[in-house]
Design a protein around this motif. Structure first.
Motif, PDB file in Angstrom:
ATOM      1  N   HIS A   1       0.881  -1.167   0.000  1.00 48.47           N
ATOM      2  CA  HIS A   1       0.000   0.000   0.000  1.00 48.47           C
ATOM      3  C   HIS A   1       0.920   1.218   0.000  1.00 48.47           C
ATOM      4  N   TYR A   2       0.361   2.404  -0.019  1.00 47.82           N
ATOM      5  CA  TYR A   2       1.186   3.597  -0.148  1.00 47.82           C
ATOM      6  C   TYR A   2       1.396   4.338   1.176  1.00 47.82           C
ATOM      7  N   TYR A   3       1.024   3.704   2.259  1.00 48.45           N
ATOM      8  CA  TYR A   3       1.228   4.328   3.573  1.00 48.45           C
ATOM      9  C   TYR A   3       2.586   3.881   4.126  1.00 48.45           C
ATOM     10  N   HIS A   4       3.659   4.281   3.439  1.00 45.45           N
ATOM     11  CA  HIS A   4       5.029   3.956   3.814  1.00 45.45           C
ATOM     12  C   HIS A   4       5.858   5.243   3.839  1.00 45.45           C
ATOM     13  N   LEU A   5       6.749   5.335   4.813  1.00 45.76           N
ATOM     14  CA  LEU A   5       7.732   6.415   4.838  1.00 45.76           C
ATOM     15  C   LEU A   5       8.903   5.971   5.698  1.00 45.76           C
ATOM     16  N   CYS A   6      10.110   6.337   5.279  1.00 44.36           N
ATOM     17  CA  CYS A   6      11.383   5.965   5.891  1.00 44.36           C
ATOM     18  C   CYS A   6      11.833   4.599   5.366  1.00 44.36           C
ATOM     19  N   VAL A   7      13.092   4.282   5.617  1.00 42.98           N
ATOM     20  CA  VAL A   7      13.681   3.021   5.169  1.00 42.98           C
ATOM     21  C   VAL A   7      14.148   2.241   6.384  1.00 42.98           C
ATOM     22  N   ASN A   8      13.790   0.962   6.429  1.00 39.37           N
ATOM     23  CA  ASN A   8      14.285   0.051   7.459  1.00 39.37           C
ATOM     24  C   ASN A   8      15.623  -0.526   7.021  1.00 39.37           C
ATOM     25  N   THR A   9      16.564  -0.596   7.941  1.00 40.88           N
ATOM     26  CA  THR A   9      17.915  -1.038   7.611  1.00 40.88           C
ATOM     27  C   THR A   9      18.374  -2.144   8.557  1.00 40.88           C
ATOM     28  N   VAL A  10      19.493  -2.743   8.174  1.00 36.90           N
ATOM     29  CA  VAL A  10      20.230  -3.675   9.033  1.00 36.90           C
ATOM     30  C   VAL A  10      21.683  -3.230   9.035  1.00 36.90           C
ATOM     31  N   LEU A  11      22.331  -3.324  10.178  1.00 41.58           N
ATOM     32  CA  LEU A  11      23.763  -3.039  10.286  1.00 41.58           C
ATOM     33  C   LEU A  11      24.508  -4.365  10.413  1.00 41.58           C
ATOM     34  N   PRO A  12      25.398  -4.681   9.472  1.00 42.38           N
ATOM     35  CA  PRO A  12      26.127  -5.949   9.540  1.00 42.38           C
ATOM     36  C   PRO A  12      26.970  -6.043  10.810  1.00 42.38           C
ATOM     37  N   PRO A  13      27.310  -7.266  11.247  1.00 39.84           N
ATOM     38  CA  PRO A  13      28.122  -7.447  12.462  1.00 39.84           C
ATOM     39  C   PRO A  13      29.456  -6.716  12.425  1.00 39.84           C
ATOM     40  N   THR A  14      29.992  -6.472  11.232  1.00 38.66           N
ATOM     41  CA  THR A  14      31.276  -5.772  11.108  1.00 38.66           C
ATOM     42  C   THR A  14      31.212  -4.332  11.584  1.00 38.66           C
TER      43      THR A  14
END
Length: 257
Positions: A231-244
């Motif tokens: 749907h279009y009710y999205h804002l911002c980006v979800n991220t992951v930080l690698p163990p490094t």
């Protein structure tokens, strides 16, 4: 060139944030102190603004150097608590406020993110907030920050929703860096009812979500992967930080690479 314009940490889940100049990456891949404390009801469910909108009426002023928070739920009621050795008193404060028994938990390594699988810092461009202000001219820029609660706000982005280039198709990742910290962009952040609420009064604007969805669809950038939008009710980006990246530090002014 995009750069980190603001870093905002939310030490207690669903309460006010605090701007910082630097933020260390924890062993759990979160920003130090971000969502490190959360309240729970007797059913074991998180107390957040979605289920407990009255929490938005509590103002929190954090002093992370001294590990304290000053809470205010009315003009005449202000109390200060230690974030290290007065957690039970903090739980009692909110139990009295909500009129039910609440407990408190602390996790300094990974915190209590909304998305357990993609638990890195959330990211948005200031250009996106400015576009939202064009859609909702009666709302302030600070109001959007409090509604969407992103950790990293990028300056130097010419286009609204510039951050939509930081995710690809489902199950794929987009690698990028801010300063010396490597990120994996995963997906756009689906929103709940909270952004439609006034972040000071908790009053719900029933037209907010409808208007947002209509405008988001009309202004969707061509570089955004539409497969990621159910749907279009999205804002911002979800991220992951690698163990490094554990132990590295982000700071305001870091450039996008």
């Amino acid at each position: 060139m995009p750069y980190i314009d603001k870093l905002i940490i939310y030490p207690i889940k669903s309460l006010d944030g605090v701007e910082v100049d630097t933020a260390e990456i924890t062993e759990g891949g979160a920003l130090h102190w971000d969502r490190a404390i959360a309240l729970y009801n007797e059913a074991g469910r998180t107390v957040n603004a979605k289920k407990y909108p009255a929490i938005l009426r509590v103002r929190a002023n954090f002093d992370l150097e001294n590990q304290e928070v000053r809470l205010q739920n009315s003009p005449s009621n202000s109390e200060t608590f230690s974030l290290t050795n007065e957690l039970e008193k903090l739980a009692a404060y909110f139990s009295d406020y909500f009129g039910e028994k609440l407990s408190i938990r602390q996790n300094m390594q990974s915190g209590f993110p909304d998305d357990d699988e993609n638990s890195g810092p959330t990211l948005v461009s200031q250009a996106s907030y400015l576009e939202l202000q064009r859609w909702f001219p009666t709302l302030s820029l600070d109001s959007f920050r409090k509604r969407f609660r992103a950790n990293i706000e990028l300056g130097g982005c010419e286009l609204a929703f510039w951050e939509d280039r930081l995710f690809a198709a489902p199950a794929q990742e987009v690698g990028f860096q801010l300063g010396e910290v490597a990120f994996l962009g995963k997906k756009p952040c689906a929103r709940c009812t909270v952004p439609a609420r006034d972040p000071y009064t908790a009053e719900n604007d029933k037209s907010f979500m409808t208007s947002f969805i209509q405008m988001r669809e009309q202004t969707m950038p061509t570089f955004a992967n539409i497969e990621q939008f159910s749907h279009y009710y999205h804002l911002c980006v979800n991220t992951v930080l690698p163990p490094t990246e554990r132990g590295k530090t982000l700071q305001v002014g870091d450039l996008f690479k």
